[in-house]
Motif scaffolding. Structure first.
Motif, PDB file in Angstrom:
ATOM      1  N   ILE A  97       0.822  -1.306  -0.053  1.00 38.80           N
ATOM      2  CA  ILE A  97      -0.072   0.006  -0.071  1.00 38.80           C
ATOM      3  C   ILE A  97       0.970   1.197   0.175  1.00 38.80           C
ATOM      4  O   ILE A  97       1.756   1.218   0.859  1.00 38.80           O
ATOM      5  N   PHE A  99      -0.145   5.315   0.497  1.00 43.89           N
ATOM      6  CA  PHE A  99      -1.008   6.068   1.251  1.00 43.89           C
ATOM      7  C   PHE A  99      -0.961   7.422   1.223  1.00 43.89           C
ATOM      8  O   PHE A  99       0.104   7.806   1.635  1.00 43.89           O
ATOM      9  N   THR A 115      -2.236   3.716   8.012  1.00 44.02           N
ATOM     10  CA  THR A 115      -1.839   2.750   6.979  1.00 44.02           C
ATOM     11  C   THR A 115      -1.719   1.220   7.391  1.00 44.02           C
ATOM     12  O   THR A 115      -2.460   0.460   6.669  1.00 44.02           O
ATOM     13  N   ILE A 118      -5.523   0.241   7.113  1.00 44.95           N
ATOM     14  CA  ILE A 118      -5.993  -0.115   5.827  1.00 44.95           C
ATOM     15  C   ILE A 118      -5.628  -1.489   5.271  1.00 44.95           C
ATOM     16  O   ILE A 118      -6.290  -2.248   4.912  1.00 44.95           O
ATOM     17  N   TYR A 143      -8.271  10.693   1.941  1.00 40.69           N
ATOM     18  CA  TYR A 143      -7.199   9.832   1.344  1.00 40.69           C
ATOM     19  C   TYR A 143      -7.224   9.546  -0.140  1.00 40.69           C
ATOM     20  O   TYR A 143      -8.620   9.210  -0.837  1.00 40.69           O
ATOM     21  N   LEU A 145      -5.103   6.199  -2.301  1.00 38.24           N
ATOM     22  CA  LEU A 145      -4.105   5.202  -2.257  1.00 38.24           C
ATOM     23  C   LEU A 145      -4.004   4.407  -3.566  1.00 38.24           C
ATOM     24  O   LEU A 145      -4.592   4.401  -4.287  1.00 38.24           O
TER      25      LEU A 145
END
Length: 443
Positions: A97, A99, A115, A118, A143, A145
């Motif tokens: 990820i 972000f 994070t 997520i 956000y 991402l």
């Protein structure tokens, strides 16, 4: 511990994706200077390389191997230790990820960072698409991402309110998803369109799909137009450069002053100063010279580092300002530290008067959506009027735009202006005094 970021992200599905990602991060360097990282897919494994500092300091391009799929991240942290552990992309071996933003309510789910939250939500889902749907249901905040999986999937997502920018483009034989279209164009790619608020872009084996997961009342961060984005970017069909010029024009119309010369604080303030000069007919001069080695002081992680950067950031062209009434144009004043030093430098170089005009409203309230002024006590305008601010920074006068003037200049009504107005467009209700105490504990 970290709770929010305003960063640069990129995801690439194309031949030589790792090198495209590396070059993209350099072009998004203005969005984060603390660390950089890349994750790429090689032999069905996610490989992550990352380091501290600017992209060319943090990543050795010679160690990058060719891969079809990769994502990257440059980090601007608002809290945290600035350690390598906090650098992104974050990977668990199955997904990675990158972000940009803040999940305001992450701490309610027993995670230490947004994070990490997520990662937890998506990893517990049956597939990446279902994970994004679940994230939208649970997460509140601002956000964008990009996510990649070891199955060869690339996903881009922009939150339902569209707080943060995200752009889809074509590059070489494939696709690129990036924070700003200017990076895509500079690499020779073709921006296709902004990712819509609440939209998921899914790419697998060269096939692209899109789906609106959720849509809410749009509330785009006004600070992108004022400061964060590159002047050559276009966000949601609004050119950043044009918006900044209009900020300056309206500033001159409604907050003018008798003066001999207008000087901008480089870099994002230059278009604002151009607009102010055009409308006021006061000549524009390049009275402050930004040194090439200087980083963006606003996005440095600590006050000590900000002050150190300010000391080395600007030189003054004495012949431009000596004996003159000077108007300094800045995009914003948050803490007042930078402007206080600039005013002193200009006066020390012989200016007769120094007036400050600001191309945004007063920053009076904390931001819980990813901008680096979380604590009320840090905001100079929270408890001071313009006369008191002028006295503090040593200027003869200070004036700001109003929220209404800023909205008119940018040309879109759907802006988040919580830091100026105190109106927070979040999904859930919060005790913001409690939120500030949470932010303070991890600062």
């Amino acid at each position: 511990m970290k709770i929010k970021e305003h960063c640069g992200i990129v995801g690439v599905y194309a031949d030589n994706s790792t090198f495209i990602t590396y070059e993209s991060l350099k072009l998004l360097q203005h969005r984060g200077q603390e660390s950089a990282g890349i994750t790429y897919l090689k032999d069905n494994r996610l490989v992550t390389v990352k380091g501290l500092g600017l992209v060319e300091e943090a990543l050795d391009s010679r160690l990058l191997v060719n891969a079809k799929l990769s994502i990257g991240h440059v980090r601007y942290s608002t809290t945290g230790k600035g350690s390598l552990d906090e650098a992104q992309p974050l990977s668990n071996g199955d997904i990675a990820i990158a972000f940009n933003g803040t999940i305001t309510n992450y701490y309610k789910f027993g995670t230490n960072t947004d994070t990490e939250f997520i990662m937890k939500v998506i990893s517990e889902a049956s597939n990446i698409k279902e994970g994004i749907r679940r994230l939208v249901d649970l997460a509140d905040g601002a956000y964008s991402l990009v996510i990649m999986t070891k199955k060869g999937e690339l996903v881009g997502f922009r939150d339902p309110k569209g707080f943060r920018p995200l752009v889809l483009g074509k590059i070489n034989d494939g696709y690129i998803i990036a924070s700003e279209d200017s990076a895509i164009r500079q690499l020779g790619g073709k921006p296709l369109r902004d990712v819509k608020p609440g939209e998921m872009i899914y790419i697998k084996d060269g096939v692209i799909e899109s789906e609106i997961i959720s849509r809410d009342k749009v509330s785009f961060c006004s600070f992108e137009y004022i400061y964060f984005a590159r002047s050559d970017s276009i966000i949601d069909n609004v050119p950043v450069y044009n918006a900044r010029v209009r900020l300056g024009e309206i500033l001159a119309e409604n907050h003018g002053v008798d003066a001999d010369v207008v000087i901008p604080v480089p870099e994002s303030s230059i278009p604002i100063a151009i607009g102010f000069s055009r409308k006021s007919k006061i000549p524009l001069e390049y009275g402050l010279v930004r040194t090439l080695v200087a980083k963006r002081s606003f996005i440095m992680p600590t006050q000590d580092k900000r002050n150190a950067i300010i000391e080395e950031k600007f030189g003054v062209v004495r012949s431009v300002i000596e004996g003159k009434r000077v108007v300094i144009i800045d995009d914003s004043i948050v803490r007042g530290n930078t402007m206080k030093k600039i005013v002193k430098m200009v006066k020390d170089n012989g200016a007769k008067e120094v007036h400050v005009r600001v191309g945004s409203p007063k920053v009076k309230y904390p931001c819980y959506m990813g901008i680096d002024f979380p604590l009320t006590k840090e905001l100079i305008a929270n408890d001071k009027d313009e006369k008191q601010i002028a006295e503090y920074i040593g200027a003869d006068s200070v004036e700001y735009l109003t929220v209404e003037e800023m909205v008119k200049a940018i040309g879109r009504e759907d802006l988040c202006h919580a830091c100026f107005s105190g109106i927070y467009p979040l999904k859930f209700s919060y005790d913001f005094r409690h939120l500030e105490s949470v932010f303070k504990k991890v600062s």
